[in-house]
Design a protein around this motif. Structure first.
Motif, mmCIF file in Angstrom:
data_model
loop_
_atom_site.group_PDB
_atom_site.id
_atom_site.type_symbol
_atom_site.label_atom_id
_atom_site.label_comp_id
_atom_site.label_asym_id
_atom_site.label_seq_id
_atom_site.Cartn_x
_atom_site.Cartn_y
_atom_site.Cartn_z
ATOM 1 N N ASN A 103 -0.622 -49.443 -44.745
ATOM 2 C CA ASN A 103 -0.342 -50.558 -45.671
ATOM 3 C C ASN A 103 -1.053 -51.859 -45.295
ATOM 4 N N GLY A 104 -2.212 -51.743 -44.665
ATOM 5 C CA GLY A 104 -3.005 -52.908 -44.349
ATOM 6 C C GLY A 104 -4.217 -53.007 -45.250
ATOM 7 N N ARG A 105 -5.013 -54.052 -45.042
ATOM 8 C CA ARG A 105 -6.264 -54.183 -45.790
ATOM 9 C C ARG A 105 -7.345 -54.732 -44.873
ATOM 10 N N VAL A 106 -8.555 -54.252 -45.066
ATOM 11 C CA VAL A 106 -9.692 -54.750 -44.304
ATOM 12 C C VAL A 106 -10.147 -56.059 -44.940
ATOM 13 N N VAL A 107 -10.158 -57.127 -44.131
ATOM 14 C CA VAL A 107 -10.552 -58.447 -44.622
ATOM 15 C C VAL A 107 -12.053 -58.652 -44.485
ATOM 16 N N ASP A 108 -12.600 -58.225 -43.344
ATOM 17 C CA ASP A 108 -14.023 -58.441 -43.078
ATOM 18 C C ASP A 108 -14.468 -57.442 -42.027
ATOM 19 N N SER A 109 -15.755 -57.088 -42.038
ATOM 20 C CA SER A 109 -16.265 -56.154 -41.027
ATOM 21 C C SER A 109 -17.720 -56.454 -40.705
ATOM 22 N N PRO A 110 -17.999 -57.657 -40.131
ATOM 23 C CA PRO A 110 -19.380 -57.999 -39.779
ATOM 24 C C PRO A 110 -19.833 -57.280 -38.507
ATOM 25 N N GLY A 111 -21.035 -56.731 -38.523
ATOM 26 C CA GLY A 111 -21.566 -56.087 -37.312
ATOM 27 C C GLY A 111 -20.649 -55.015 -36.796
ATOM 28 N N ASP A 112 -20.279 -55.107 -35.522
ATOM 29 C CA ASP A 112 -19.375 -54.113 -34.933
ATOM 30 C C ASP A 112 -17.927 -54.592 -34.953
ATOM 31 N N ASN A 113 -17.663 -55.711 -35.619
ATOM 32 C CA ASN A 113 -16.306 -56.262 -35.686
ATOM 33 C C ASN A 113 -15.582 -55.800 -36.944
ATOM 34 N N LEU A 114 -14.250 -55.811 -36.866
ATOM 35 C CA LEU A 114 -13.434 -55.524 -38.046
ATOM 36 C C LEU A 114 -12.177 -56.369 -37.974
ATOM 37 N N LEU A 115 -11.808 -56.967 -39.107
ATOM 38 C CA LEU A 115 -10.602 -57.790 -39.192
ATOM 39 C C LEU A 115 -9.723 -57.223 -40.300
ATOM 40 N N ALA A 116 -8.442 -56.971 -39.976
ATOM 41 C CA ALA A 116 -7.517 -56.407 -40.961
ATOM 42 C C ALA A 116 -6.223 -57.213 -40.973
ATOM 43 N N GLN A 117 -5.539 -57.180 -42.124
ATOM 44 C CA GLN A 117 -4.296 -57.936 -42.320
ATOM 45 C C GLN A 117 -3.185 -56.973 -42.724
ATOM 46 N N PHE A 118 -2.010 -57.146 -42.106
ATOM 47 C CA PHE A 118 -0.835 -56.334 -42.415
ATOM 48 C C PHE A 118 0.341 -57.262 -42.705
ATOM 49 N N SER A 119 1.243 -56.806 -43.564
ATOM 50 C CA SER A 119 2.463 -57.570 -43.812
ATOM 51 C C SER A 119 3.526 -57.260 -42.763
ATOM 52 N N SER A 120 3.347 -56.142 -42.031
ATOM 53 C CA SER A 120 4.289 -55.736 -40.986
ATOM 54 C C SER A 120 3.558 -55.569 -39.668
ATOM 55 N N VAL A 121 4.050 -56.195 -38.597
ATOM 56 C CA VAL A 121 3.417 -56.040 -37.299
ATOM 57 C C VAL A 121 3.670 -54.645 -36.728
ATOM 58 N N VAL A 122 4.787 -54.017 -37.113
ATOM 59 C CA VAL A 122 5.048 -52.629 -36.699
ATOM 60 C C VAL A 122 3.966 -51.725 -37.272
ATOM 61 N N ASP A 123 3.647 -51.909 -38.556
ATOM 62 C CA ASP A 123 2.567 -51.130 -39.172
ATOM 63 C C ASP A 123 1.246 -51.361 -38.451
ATOM 64 N N ALA A 124 0.971 -52.617 -38.102
ATOM 65 C CA ALA A 124 -0.297 -52.947 -37.453
ATOM 66 C C ALA A 124 -0.422 -52.248 -36.101
ATOM 67 N N VAL A 125 0.656 -52.271 -35.295
ATOM 68 C CA VAL A 125 0.608 -51.651 -33.973
ATOM 69 C C VAL A 125 0.509 -50.135 -34.085
ATOM 70 N N GLU A 126 1.307 -49.545 -34.977
ATOM 71 C CA GLU A 126 1.231 -48.093 -35.153
ATOM 72 C C GLU A 126 -0.155 -47.677 -35.650
ATOM 73 N N CYS A 127 -0.719 -48.473 -36.513
ATOM 74 C CA CYS A 127 -2.079 -48.200 -37.002
ATOM 75 C C CYS A 127 -3.074 -48.234 -35.851
ATOM 76 N N ALA A 128 -2.963 -49.250 -34.987
ATOM 77 C CA ALA A 128 -3.885 -49.366 -33.851
ATOM 78 C C ALA A 128 -3.783 -48.150 -32.927
ATOM 79 N N VAL A 129 -2.563 -47.707 -32.656
ATOM 80 C CA VAL A 129 -2.377 -46.532 -31.799
ATOM 81 C C VAL A 129 -3.003 -45.295 -32.441
ATOM 82 N N ALA A 130 -2.804 -45.144 -33.771
ATOM 83 C CA ALA A 130 -3.391 -44.000 -34.477
ATOM 84 C C ALA A 130 -4.912 -44.058 -34.443
#
Length: 633
Positions: A51-78
């Motif tokens: 349930n996140g969205r990719v905000v930007d992905s310049p070069g080798d970087n990626l920035l994403a936004q989530f409404s839930s920090v639990v979702d963000a952490v679980e996503c990172a682990v996955a």
């Protein structure tokens, strides 16, 4: 909501980048790009699933936004689990690991874009993370610590650039739930990450193992982390480094001079870089021959970073190993090994010094564009360009003239170095564009001549296209200027300089929103950017009518100018116009007063020639602001 008020939102921000991306690109560009494209899709898929969205992905970087920090952490682990599995199919030197940082904070939403300290903190925390690892801020930890079956290792409070208060940082340990567990404590489960680490250790060469063991005993303990409070001197406001004497690991003690020579070369050359604070040789060499720890060096000398290394000779071959450590958290930011044949000892010292210098600039100051400065094998030429660049970026007539002399020497020392000719061309462009030369036409002619020399040596150098862009801009050919600027970014997608220069061109062309986007990306690519970058983004904000943001940047610009980084003339002029936009006439007049102290004969008529806008209405708008601020006709 009041009219014009910006939309704010509490969001979980995930920032990710590739560890060792520059090395991967240097080894095999095509393979690295293919892997990056594949892995980007992996990240995007997981982000969408959680349930996140990719905000930007310049070069080798990626920035994403989530409404839930639990979702963000679980996503990172996955993500890390998926990437780790895919890496098993790659050779050791082609594995691509991501570092991930997560923060829960307030952001400003502007369409699909987001801004604010919440993003800055996530990006800084990402830099603390290890390859294949995840670090989260204290605000994120407070929300997930009792909700997820994960372990968390407290890394202490970290100082984050442009954030007044230190940030708590935690490293995620997916293999067990040991919230707040002390670093170094044994765990029953090994986990996929632990297996990968053990496999990496297994394949090290004998010398590599010996070096790793040495570093482990010197630096791996959490007690070895330097305390900012215990430092004998306050940390400078720019990257600070101590270069320890390189250790001679050869049986032949005659090689001691070579190890000392490498250390001394690095210290001398680093001292040319104005964006860095470098401890002098006579201080660091007091540690020579002593079993000193990085923590001790950091606290006694008041530095954040420590560079250490070793030299080992075997027959007619020599190995130099170096690594950069952030003493405030114990993390190894960069390490490299150089194996060479022992021929011309002084040429070899210069070669290795240049490679290490380039790596340090990439990590600590200039970002990826610093790799271009290492394309000469002449250390003296390199030194002249570094000195000249520092003077050029002061944007004064005297500094430009002295910089020109340094670039001329560099070009004479290494006529095949494209950067030397490019920078020489820039000084002549400045003479024409800013009015420092006696004949603008002659200055432009010389700028073109040297730009053509640089292009003849290397027609893929992005800085040359940026130079052509500004030459065309000085000639009023806006479409050509934009075209060359876009070519520069295509050649150097992670080159901060090319982004900020195209931002300048876009502002002149009246495309202010695009200028802001380019300037903000330049600042992201080069966190320790020169003061004049602030001038570029300040102009774009002001012309776009975003006066509050222009005011904040303008004050930063003036502060750095007053610290001696550059001439404060442009900062005062920008602030005068910004205050007029905000309706604060008194403050605007105070800055015009400062302008007239610097240039007593300044008038609106003379100021007119300082603007390069395509649309005459934009010139008149600036002049009207200065008129209202009290600048005479």
């Amino acid at each position: 909501m009041p009219s014009g008020r910006r939309k704010r939102k509490l969001s979980a921000i995930l920032s990710a980048d590739v560890k060792g991306y520059s090395r991967l690109m240097g080894d095999d560009e095509l393979a690295t790009v293919d892997t990056l494209k594949e892995y980007r899709k992996v990240l995007a898929t997981h982000i969408d699933q959680y349930n996140g969205r990719v905000v930007d992905s310049p070069g080798d970087n990626l920035l994403a936004q989530f409404s839930s920090v639990v979702d963000a952490v679980e996503c990172a682990v996955a993500i890390q689990g998926d990437i780790s599995g895919r890496n098993t199919a790659l050779s050791v030197n082609r594995k691509m690991e991501f570092r991930i940082g997560i923060n829960l904070g307030d952001v400003i939403e502007d369409g699909d874009r987001i801004y604010g300290d919440g993003i800055n903190i996530a990006a800084r925390i990402e830099g603390i993370s290890e390859g294949g690892g995840i670090c989260i801020s204290g605000t994120a930890y407070d929300q997930v610590k009792n909700k997820l079956n994960l372990g968390f290792e407290f890394l202490g409070k970290q100082t984050v650039k442009n954030i007044s208060d230190p940030v708590r940082v935690y490293r995620i340990r997916p293999e067990s739930k040991t919230s707040g567990e002390a670093p170094g404590r044994k765990r029953k489960k090994s986990g996929l990450w632990r297996k990968a680490i053990l496999y990496g250790v297994f394949i090290l060469t004998i010398t590599g193992v010996a070096w790793a063991i040495l570093i482990f005993f010197l630096h791996s303990s959490p007690e070895d982390v330097a305390s900012v409070e215990k430092m004998m001197f306050p940390l400078p406001d720019k990257p600070s480094i101590a270069v320890l004497p390189f250790v001679n690991m050869s049986r032949d003690q005659d090689q001691e001079y070579f190890a000392d020579g490498v250390s001394e070369n690095i210290i001398t050359a680093l001292s040319y870089i104005p964006q860095m604070f470098v401890i002098a040789r006579n201080s660091t060499f007091t540690y020579k021959g002593k079993p000193v720890k990085v923590q001790q060096v950091s606290e006694e000398l008041g530095v954040q970073y420590v560079l250490e290394g070793s030299v080992q000779r075997s027959g007619d071959k020599i190995r130099v190993t170096a690594q950069l450590i952030d003493a405030t958290n114990g993390h190894h930011l960069w390490a490299e090994r150089y194996d060479r044949e022992l021929k011309d000892i002084f040429a070899l010292q210069d070669e290795i010094t240049l490679k290490i210098l380039t790596a340090l600039q990439v990590k600590l100051t200039e970002g990826e564009q610093a790799r271009l400065w290492g394309t000469t094998d002449n250390l003296e030429a390199w030194g002249n360009v570094i000195k000249g660049t520092a003077l050029f970026e002061q944007f004064t007539k005297q500094g430009n003239s002295r910089a020109q002399q340094f670039f001329e020497r560099a070009a004479a020392l290494d006529p095949n170095w494209d950067i030397a000719w490019t920078m020489l061309a820039w000084t002549h462009w400045a003479e024409a564009g800013i009015g420092w030369g006696e004949s603008p036409a002659e200055s432009i002619r010389q700028a073109i001549e040297f730009a053509e020399k640089a292009a003849a040596i290397n027609n893929t150098l992005p800085e040359v296209n940026s130079l052509w862009s500004n030459i065309y801009l000085a000639q009023g050919e806006y479409d050509k200027a934009i075209s060359e600027g876009e070519k520069a970014i295509a050649l150097g997608p992670n080159n901060a300089l090319c982004h900020i220069l195209l931002a300048y061109t876009m502002t002149a062309a009246g495309r202010f929103d695009e200028a802001i986007e380019l300037a903000e990306k330049a600042m992201r690519l080069s966190p320790y950017s020169p003061a004049w970058y602030l001038m570029m983004i300040d102009d774009a904000y002001r012309m776009a009518g975003r006066y509050e943001e222009a005011l904040a940047i303008g004050n930063q610009h003036l502060d750095r100018c007053l610290q001696g980084e550059c001439e404060p003339f442009t900062a005062h002029m920008g602030l005068a116009a910004t205050y007029i936009g905000l309706g604060r006439i008194k403050e605007a007049r105070s800055h015009v007063s400062e302008l007239l102290k610097i240039m007593p004969d300044l008038s609106l008529d003379k100021a007119r020639n300082m603007f390069s806008f395509k649309d005459p209405a934009h010139v008149e708008r600036c002049l009207d602001a200065l008129r209202r601020a009290g600048l005479p006709e």
